[in-house]
Design an enzyme around this catalytic site. Structure first.
Site, short mmCIF file in Angstrom:
data_model
loop_
_atom_site.label_atom_id
_atom_site.label_comp_id
_atom_site.label_asym_id
_atom_site.label_seq_id
_atom_site.Cartn_x
_atom_site.Cartn_y
_atom_site.Cartn_z
N HIS A 40 -47.37 17.35 45.67
CA HIS A 40 -48.48 18.11 45.08
C HIS A 40 -49.35 17.13 44.31
O HIS A 40 -48.96 15.96 44.11
CB HIS A 40 -47.95 19.18 44.12
N HIS A 126 -53.14 11.76 41.75
CA HIS A 126 -52.17 11.07 42.59
C HIS A 126 -51.08 12.05 43.02
O HIS A 126 -50.90 13.10 42.42
CB HIS A 126 -51.54 9.89 41.84
#
Length: 182
Positions: A40, A126
């Site tokens: 995620h 990220h």
């Protein structure tokens, strides 16, 4: 122990599969790979929180982000946190479109409005893919393969639950406008 929560951009299943395939070749280099179902992009880390405050944040969040259209996101680079030669976190970065930052600001504002304290570190988009360098040689940065962009369409609230296997459970989600599933 009280569960911890975070809001994140949900990655499409085919993107998770692509990342998992790439990470299979790095299995021996890290002590722990992130389970592919746990990939995620965190938008706001909440930690422990009252469920009623989380429910309020979800309502505010829909108001804040429902007007933001689905946008294209591209995975562009590998990166690390920690010592350069022996990193503790390995991640994949993005092209960082302005829409991603708009969504993150909307998520953070909804949390604050609901009275939830969130991690206030600067947003560094990220996807964490591995933890704790285990290689016998110092880490040397790699170049990310050329992957196609994908639609960023769903924001979710996750609860950290399990110690083994996928450890994040989706508790709520909201679609950006134009996702075709409103």
């Amino acid at each position: 122990m009280q569960p911890h929560y975070f809001f994140a951009l949900v990655l499409p299943d085919d993107v998770k599969e692509t990342i998992a395939d790439e990470m299979k070749g790095r299995n021996e280099l890290f002590k722990r790979l992130v389970h592919k179902e746990d990939y995620h992009l965190t938008l706001a880390f909440v930690g422990a929180a009252d469920l009623s405050d989380l429910e309020k944040a979800c309502v505010f969040m829909e108001e804040n982000i429902k007007h933001i259209p689905v946008f294209e996101l591209k995975l562009t680079s590998f990166g690390t946190f920690g010592q350069k030669t022996s990193p503790r976190i390995f991640w994949i970065g993005t092209n960082e479109p302005s829409s991603l930052f708009d969504v993150q600001k909307g998520v953070a504002a909804a949390c604050r409005k609901a009275g939830i304290s969130i991690d206030e570190k600067p947003f560094r988009p990220h996807i964490t893919t591995a933890r704790k360098w285990a290689g016998s040689e110092p880490y040397v940065p790699d170049v990310l393969p050329e992957w196609p962009s994908f639609p960023a369409a769903e924001i979710a609230l996750y609860e950290t639950k399990r110690a083994v296997g996928p450890k994040y459970v989706k508790k709520w989600s909201c679609l950006l406008s134009g996702s075709g599933e409103e």
